[in-house]
Design a protein around this motif. Structure first.
Motif, PDB file in Angstrom:
ATOM      1  N   GLY A 256       1.386  10.085  -4.038  1.00  0.00           N
ATOM      2  CA  GLY A 256       0.465  10.374  -2.944  1.00  0.00           C
ATOM      3  C   GLY A 256       1.190  10.638  -1.644  1.00  0.00           C
ATOM      4  O   GLY A 256       2.309  10.165  -1.425  1.00  0.00           O
TER       5      GLY A 256
ATOM      6  N   PRO B  27      -1.117   5.063   4.373  1.00  0.00           N
ATOM      7  CA  PRO B  27      -2.085   3.973   4.229  1.00  0.00           C
ATOM      8  C   PRO B  27      -2.672   3.569   5.584  1.00  0.00           C
ATOM      9  O   PRO B  27      -2.185   3.984   6.648  1.00  0.00           O
ATOM     10  CB  PRO B  27      -1.242   2.837   3.634  1.00  0.00           C
ATOM     11  CG  PRO B  27      -0.099   3.521   2.963  1.00  0.00           C
ATOM     12  CD  PRO B  27       0.200   4.724   3.815  1.00  0.00           C
TER      13      PRO B  27
ATOM     14  N   SER C  46      -0.680  10.450   1.450  1.00  0.00           N
ATOM     15  CA  SER C  46      -1.465   9.900   2.553  1.00  0.00           C
ATOM     16  C   SER C  46      -0.782   8.674   3.149  1.00  0.00           C
ATOM     17  O   SER C  46      -0.148   7.887   2.436  1.00  0.00           O
ATOM     18  CB  SER C  46      -2.866   9.505   2.072  1.00  0.00           C
ATOM     19  OG  SER C  46      -3.573  10.631   1.586  1.00  0.00           O
TER      20      SER C  46
ATOM     21  N   ASP D 166       0.830  -1.210   0.000  1.00  0.00           N
ATOM     22  CA  ASP D 166       0.000   0.000   0.000  1.00  0.00           C
ATOM     23  C   ASP D 166       0.865   1.261   0.000  1.00  0.00           C
ATOM     24  O   ASP D 166       0.568   2.236  -0.707  1.00  0.00           O
ATOM     25  CB  ASP D 166      -0.921   0.019   1.226  1.00  0.00           C
ATOM     26  CG  ASP D 166      -1.978  -1.066   1.181  1.00  0.00           C
ATOM     27  OD1 ASP D 166      -2.158  -1.685   0.109  1.00  0.00           O
ATOM     28  OD2 ASP D 166      -2.624  -1.307   2.229  1.00  0.00           O
TER      29      ASP D 166
ATOM     30  N   GLN E 253       1.226   4.278  -2.906  1.00  0.00           N
ATOM     31  CA  GLN E 253       1.155   5.709  -2.614  1.00  0.00           C
ATOM     32  C   GLN E 253       2.359   6.448  -3.186  1.00  0.00           C
ATOM     33  O   GLN E 253       2.225   7.497  -3.821  1.00  0.00           O
ATOM     34  CB  GLN E 253       1.088   5.931  -1.103  1.00  0.00           C
ATOM     35  CG  GLN E 253      -0.293   5.825  -0.489  1.00  0.00           C
ATOM     36  CD  GLN E 253      -1.177   7.012  -0.865  1.00  0.00           C
ATOM     37  OE1 GLN E 253      -0.712   8.114  -1.096  1.00  0.00           O
ATOM     38  NE2 GLN E 253      -2.473   6.758  -0.931  1.00  0.00           N
TER      39      GLN E 253
END
Length: 227
Positions: free
Chosen positions: A80, A84, A82, A71, A75
């Motif tokens: 990304g 996970p 964020s 994950d 990202q």
């Protein structure tokens, strides 16, 4: 530890991605622990043969959080920020304490050689058996991983055994890099480190750690000796 930041806080996406790609190839379901440390992020994971591996990357990090490695890789690959879904309860292993000391330097070329020799032994034994008798590949692999590949003797006469598990940790995670030229040999050396009851190999691109047997009261062995 540094103060946590919003999201995963990793800015060294290339270095973190290299760690996560190798990790998820070895264990697609692996979790990775992110720990903020002096303005950087330490990535920690456990390999299927019970070795802990780590790499320090740029970015202040989230403080201390465990997530699914795949994950986090997703990202980072898409840019990304964020964090996970946290899986903190899935981290069940201790970490080496701070204050590790280096007790010896090993040429990375030697660790490449040891890893390649083990791979050749596994191939030959799988194909031809041992003493003419067939042996299961898993049993062979476990025996090779437990084999003591290198023994280091410190100035205080401690015998420190480096098992094939640690050698495979730094080689299969890509921590050694490529084979160095003669001019680069010193920069590519691997440090044998001790932290409490842990023995580690700190390579140019990451480290592998394993608790030592019998608190460094280690068994006699007949591998190559350094020190």
């Amino acid at each position: 530890m540094s103060a946590p930041v919003a999201g995963h806080g990793v800015t060294g996406a290339q270095d973190a991605g290299a760690f996560l790609v190798r990790l998820t190839r070895l264990d697609p379901g692996a979790v990775v622990r992110l720990r903020s440390h002096h303005g950087r992020t330490e990535l920690w994971a456990r390999l299927p043969w019970n070795v802990l591996v780590s790499r320090s990357v740029d970015g202040a990090g989230p403080g201390d959080a465990t997530v699914v490695a795949a994950d986090l890789l997703t990202q980072l690959a898409r840019g990304g920020r964020s964090l996970p879904v946290r899986r903190d309860s899935d981290w069940r292993w201790g970490l080496p304490p701070d204050g590790a000391r280096s007790v010896e330097r090993l040429p990375s070329a030697e660790l490449h050689r040891v890893a390649e020799a083990a791979a050749g032994t596994l191939r030959d034994a799988t194909a031809h058996g041992v003493g003419g008798q067939p042996v299961g590949e898993r049993a062979l692999r476990d025996a090779l991983l437990d084999h003591v590949a290198i023994v280091v003797t410190t100035d205080s006469t401690e015998r420190i055994e480096i098992s094939q598990r640690l050698v495979q940790g730094v080689t299969r995670m890509g921590f050694l890099g490529g084979r160095p030229s003669s001019e680069e040999s010193d920069l590519s050396d691997v440090h044998v480190r001790i932290a409490g009851r842990w023995v580690g190999l700190a390579a140019p691109y990451g480290a592998a750690w394993l608790p030592a047997a019998n608190q460094l009261g280690l068994r006699p062995a007949t591998p190559r000796t350094f020190g």
